[in-house]
Design a protein around this motif. Structure first.
Motif, PDB file in Angstrom:
ATOM      1  N   LEU A  17       0.825  -1.199   0.000  1.00  0.00           N
ATOM      2  CA  LEU A  17       0.000   0.000   0.000  1.00  0.00           C
ATOM      3  C   LEU A  17       0.864   1.256   0.000  1.00  0.00           C
ATOM      4  N   ARG A  18       1.937   1.237   0.773  1.00  0.00           N
ATOM      5  CA  ARG A  18       2.782   2.425   0.871  1.00  0.00           C
ATOM      6  C   ARG A  18       3.555   2.689  -0.411  1.00  0.00           C
ATOM      7  N   ALA A  19       3.623   1.693  -1.286  1.00  0.00           N
ATOM      8  CA  ALA A  19       4.326   1.873  -2.555  1.00  0.00           C
ATOM      9  C   ALA A  19       3.478   2.579  -3.599  1.00  0.00           C
ATOM     10  N   LEU A  20       2.179   2.695  -3.359  1.00  0.00           N
ATOM     11  CA  LEU A  20       1.302   3.352  -4.327  1.00  0.00           C
ATOM     12  C   LEU A  20       1.488   4.867  -4.279  1.00  0.00           C
ATOM     13  N   ASN A  50     -17.722   0.205   8.139  1.00  0.00           N
ATOM     14  CA  ASN A  50     -16.501   0.013   7.367  1.00  0.00           C
ATOM     15  C   ASN A  50     -16.477   0.846   6.099  1.00  0.00           C
ATOM     16  N   LEU A  51     -17.648   1.065   5.496  1.00  0.00           N
ATOM     17  CA  LEU A  51     -17.698   1.958   4.343  1.00  0.00           C
ATOM     18  C   LEU A  51     -17.270   3.367   4.732  1.00  0.00           C
ATOM     19  N   GLY A  52     -17.476   3.720   5.980  1.00  0.00           N
ATOM     20  CA  GLY A  52     -17.144   5.066   6.435  1.00  0.00           C
ATOM     21  C   GLY A  52     -15.699   5.282   6.815  1.00  0.00           C
ATOM     22  N   VAL A  53     -14.900   4.219   6.910  1.00  0.00           N
ATOM     23  CA  VAL A  53     -13.519   4.387   7.393  1.00  0.00           C
ATOM     24  C   VAL A  53     -12.482   3.977   6.356  1.00  0.00           C
ATOM     25  N   VAL A  54     -12.864   3.906   5.098  1.00  0.00           N
ATOM     26  CA  VAL A  54     -11.941   3.434   4.062  1.00  0.00           C
ATOM     27  C   VAL A  54     -10.715   4.332   3.973  1.00  0.00           C
ATOM     28  N   GLU A  55     -10.926   5.629   3.752  1.00  0.00           N
ATOM     29  CA  GLU A  55      -9.778   6.536   3.600  1.00  0.00           C
ATOM     30  C   GLU A  55      -8.966   6.636   4.888  1.00  0.00           C
ATOM     31  N   LEU A  56      -9.667   6.665   6.021  1.00  0.00           N
ATOM     32  CA  LEU A  56      -8.959   6.731   7.307  1.00  0.00           C
ATOM     33  C   LEU A  56      -8.012   5.548   7.471  1.00  0.00           C
ATOM     34  N   THR A  57      -8.503   4.354   7.177  1.00  0.00           N
ATOM     35  CA  THR A  57      -7.688   3.158   7.368  1.00  0.00           C
ATOM     36  C   THR A  57      -6.534   3.110   6.373  1.00  0.00           C
ATOM     37  N   ILE A  58      -6.792   3.503   5.136  1.00  0.00           N
ATOM     38  CA  ILE A  58      -5.711   3.567   4.147  1.00  0.00           C
ATOM     39  C   ILE A  58      -4.616   4.509   4.644  1.00  0.00           C
ATOM     40  N   ALA A  59      -5.008   5.699   5.085  1.00  0.00           N
ATOM     41  CA  ALA A  59      -4.029   6.688   5.538  1.00  0.00           C
ATOM     42  C   ALA A  59      -3.228   6.167   6.731  1.00  0.00           C
ATOM     43  N   MET A  60      -3.903   5.505   7.663  1.00  0.00           N
ATOM     44  CA  MET A  60      -3.198   4.966   8.830  1.00  0.00           C
ATOM     45  C   MET A  60      -2.121   3.969   8.407  1.00  0.00           C
ATOM     46  N   HIS A  61      -2.457   3.098   7.457  1.00  0.00           N
ATOM     47  CA  HIS A  61      -1.478   2.091   7.038  1.00  0.00           C
ATOM     48  C   HIS A  61      -0.373   2.684   6.168  1.00  0.00           C
ATOM     49  N   ARG A  62      -0.618   3.810   5.537  1.00  0.00           N
ATOM     50  CA  ARG A  62       0.435   4.448   4.751  1.00  0.00           C
ATOM     51  C   ARG A  62       1.397   5.249   5.635  1.00  0.00           C
ATOM     52  N   VAL A  63       0.916   5.767   6.752  1.00  0.00           N
ATOM     53  CA  VAL A  63       1.752   6.585   7.634  1.00  0.00           C
ATOM     54  C   VAL A  63       2.472   5.736   8.681  1.00  0.00           C
ATOM     55  N   PHE A  64       1.753   4.770   9.240  1.00  0.00           N
ATOM     56  CA  PHE A  64       2.330   3.942  10.301  1.00  0.00           C
ATOM     57  C   PHE A  64       2.721   2.569   9.752  1.00  0.00           C
ATOM     58  N   GLU A  65       3.553   1.859  10.491  1.00  0.00           N
ATOM     59  CA  GLU A  65       4.088   0.580  10.037  1.00  0.00           C
ATOM     60  C   GLU A  65       3.584  -0.548  10.941  1.00  0.00           C
ATOM     61  N   SER A  66       2.385  -1.022  10.628  1.00  0.00           N
ATOM     62  CA  SER A  66       1.845  -2.173  11.361  1.00  0.00           C
ATOM     63  C   SER A  66       2.614  -3.420  10.933  1.00  0.00           C
ATOM     64  N   PRO A  67       2.937  -4.336  11.866  1.00  0.00           N
ATOM     65  CA  PRO A  67       2.509  -4.396  13.273  1.00  0.00           C
ATOM     66  C   PRO A  67       3.476  -3.739  14.255  1.00  0.00           C
ATOM     67  N   ARG A  68       4.599  -3.176  13.774  1.00  0.00           N
ATOM     68  CA  ARG A  68       5.491  -2.486  14.704  1.00  0.00           C
ATOM     69  C   ARG A  68       4.745  -1.372  15.415  1.00  0.00           C
ATOM     70  N   ASP A  69       3.918  -0.655  14.649  1.00  0.00           N
ATOM     71  CA  ASP A  69       3.026   0.336  15.224  1.00  0.00           C
ATOM     72  C   ASP A  69       1.676  -0.347  15.460  1.00  0.00           C
ATOM     73  N   PRO A  70       1.356  -0.707  16.685  1.00  0.00           N
ATOM     74  CA  PRO A  70       0.110  -1.449  16.935  1.00  0.00           C
ATOM     75  C   PRO A  70      -1.128  -0.607  16.646  1.00  0.00           C
TER      76      PRO A  70
END
Length: 645
Positions: A17-20, A50-70
């Motif tokens: 995801l972060r490569a996009l 879940n339809l309401g949090v699509v962009e939020l969740t994408i942004a979280m995974h692009r900024v933070f590094e799960s699972p190092r960032d829980p």
């Protein structure tokens, strides 16, 4: 089921995801929404959140590094997009099915899932503890608490915020998904402040100012707050609820358009770089991108069964009346007869059926938000003032207010009625939502009256009795299923409903609640085997009816069948009463194993637990025959004839 396609098909982990490129996020969001609608419509599940949090969740995974960032979700039903982005796309055809993808975070599924308790208002406490662990051990990473769907109406969330704000070096970011709703519109003082922001005509202008300022500002650290707070002492003080958080000492960013991935990413980057606890306030729309959900005024498709993906219409028509339906209708009738009757719920007006009472008696209906403890003690106060509160909860959520039931209601002999929906094995929502603890916990409460009706008629009767008990707490509990046909008694003995009685009874089968039907089927199987049987339903299981103890002494074996944990349940309590009365009849409890049950259908789980007529009858036959002096061949012949499905 529809497989992933386009950009989504290239994603197997958050690293992909972060490569996009940033310009691809709008396309990806649309693909994820389409994937959710097409898949969840065929399995059922929590679609609107879940339809309401699509962009939020994408942004979280692009900024933070799960699972190092829980990532810690509150509530966990908002985690579907997170599951999609962490390599579980291919499991969505099995969503909420036995052995398949869980409807909540699951540590067994993925290293990206940290917390699977999905009761609301807990994530901030988990996250604060995780952040402390990182700080004390010098571990890298930031803990992200994703809070939404009304969770900030719970007192535990504010206890956690108070402690988070006191530690200015905790590596913790709180993302508030502010969609204005839990199941239905969120209530309370905080909700009103957020709603005022959301409906202010200048809100869109504020978002535009924030977006333009952020996009022009290559800044990090505390300087970002002058921009992201609405130019520090300007617009934010007019429109944003920043004051209540800053009064706690907590840094605040917002409001952010939660459907603008770029804006959310930049806000999260600034929050991550700050080095201490920061709250990011994002405004979203539940059911976003799906017209059927957006137009559904009741709950924006909070949870759906199998539906037509195009129209949102249910594919399977509801069969029969549910327990909730009967309660909902009957409470209105009781409200007309009892002017002091009031209704209380914790953010579940529609799911518990209180909407009909609310429509008829709006001034006598109180939704306190996700705050079960407050609901119970407030009800105690209302009872002290001459009212009779009826608190409608899911059975699993009563656990959260046990202290209040015990010391605030029962100790003060307050007449408060608790109506527990979704009792027993609930099925696809999994371990945290099975209502299997309530009857064990309630055995501890002095003076409490507990009814477990077996059918609709008994439910109406139990409710009618419960609301007249004004000197002790009363409880009525039932499952989420369709109500079975009425099962009338063939006789009544000192308050016990006798459902089956044969000549020369040797086995007493006690059916509790809806499983009285199972008890009758057990009795019929035993009778077919030539074993005399009595099947009874006490209806009111607390206090224990002395007639039940006497009846047990007249049989060779007692079997109890209940939709509750066997440890400390109704069977265990009856066994205790038999010992106290020096009744030597052996007793065997059949109920829910004391373990955290996985998700699956109710029928599948009951079979796994041995709560079927076949399994219980087999035990009874073997137990009775083991005490009969018979030749070995005869015993074998009868045992082999034990009824089979």
């Amino acid at each position: 089921m529809s497989p992933a396609s386009g950009l989504l098909s290239t994603l197997h982990s958050p690293q992909d995801l972060r490569a996009l490129a940033p310009g691809q996020m709008e396309q990806l969001s649309a693909e994820i929404r389409r994937f959710l609608i097409e898949n969840v419509s065929q399995t059922g599940g929590h679609l609107g959140p879940n339809l309401g949090v699509v962009e939020l969740t994408i942004a979280m995974h692009r900024v933070f590094e799960s699972p190092r960032d829980p990532f810690v979700f509150d509530t966990g039903h908002q985690s579907y997009v997170h599951k999609i982005l962490t390599g579980r796309q291919g499991l969505f055809p099995t969503l909420r099915q036995r052995g398949g993808l869980a409807g909540y975070p699951s540590r067994a599924e993925s290293e990206h899932d940290w917390v699977e308790n999905s009761h609301a208002s807990t994530a901030l406490s988990y996250a604060e503890g995780l952040a402390k662990a990182k700080r004390l051990q010098g571990l890298p990473g930031t803990v992200v608490a994703f809070v939404g769907d009304g969770s900030l109406t719970g007192g535990m969330a504010w206890e956690a915020l108070n402690n988070i704000a006191a530690s200015d070096d905790l590596p913790l970011v709180v993302v508030v998904n502010d969609n204005g709703r839990s199941y239905t519109p969120t209530v309370g003082g905080l909700a009103k402040q957020l709603a005022a922001l959301r409906t202010n005509p200048r809100y869109e202008q504020v978002l535009d100012v924030v977006k333009r300022s952020v996009s022009r500002a290559p800044i990090v650290g505390s300087a970002a707050y002058d921009i992201l707070h609405g130019i520090k002492s300007g617009l934010k003080d007019v429109l944003a609820p920043q004051g209540m958080f800053s009064d706690l000492g907590l840094k605040y960013i917002g409001p952010i358009d939660g459907h603008d991935t770029a804006a959310v990413e930049q806000a999260l980057q600034h929050a991550r770089q700050y080095g201490g606890p920061v709250l990011v306030h994002a405004l979203t729309h539940k059911g976003r991108g799906y017209a059927a959900a957006e137009m559904h005024e009741e709950d924006h498709f909070h949870a759906v069964g199998k539906i037509n993906a195009s129209t949102g219409q249910a594919l399977v028509a509801a069969t029969g009346q549910t327990w909730t339906d009967i309660f909902s209708t009957e409470l209105v009738e009781l409200g007309r007869r009892h002017e002091n009757l009031v209704a209380v719920t914790a953010a579940m007006t529609y799911p518990t059926g209180l909407h009909r009472f609310q429509a008829a008696f709006p001034e006598r209906t109180f939704d306190v938000g996700i705050a079960e403890q407050h609901a119970v003690t407030s009800a105690a106060g209302m009872a002290m003032g001459g009212l009779h509160p009826v608190i409608a909860l899911y059975a699993t959520f009563l656990n959260r207010a046990f202290d209040q039931v015990l010391l605030d209601v029962a100790m003060h002999r307050c007449g408060v009625t608790f109506v527990l929906d979704r009792a027993g094995v609930t099925g696809p929502d999994g371990a945290s939502h099975h209502g299997m603890w309530d009857m064990s916990l309630l055995q501890l409460v002095p003076g409490l009256h507990l009814a477990a009706p077996r059918d609709g008629t008994r439910l109406r009767e139990a409710l009618g009795t419960a609301v007249t008990i004004d000197d002790a707490p009363s409880v009525v509990r039932y499952s989420k299923d369709a109500v079975p046909a009425d099962l009338d008694a063939v006789d009544q003995v000192d308050g016990l409903d006798v459902l089956v009685r044969t000549e020369q009874p040797r086995v007493l089968v006690v059916g509790i609640g809806q499983l009285a039907g199972t008890a009758v089927a057990v009795g019929e199987r035993l009778s077919d085997q030539g074993i005399g049987v009595t099947v009874v339903d006490p209806v009111w299981v607390l206090p224990v009816n002395p007639a039940l103890v006497t009846l047990a002494g007249q049989h060779e074996l007692v079997i109890t069948v209940e939709d509750n944990g066997v440890v400390g349940g109704c069977g265990a309590r009856l066994a205790q009463e038999l010992r106290r009365a020096e009744v030597a009849t052996p007793l065997r409890e059949f109920g829910i194993a004391q373990e955290f049950l996985e998700h699956g259908s109710r029928a599948e789980l009951l079979e796994d637990l041995g709560l079927t007529p076949q399994a219980i009858a087999r035990y009874a036959v073997e137990a009775v025959l083991s005490h009969e002096p018979q030749p070995a061949d005869a015993v074998g012949d009868v045992a082999r004839s034990t009824p089979q499905e």
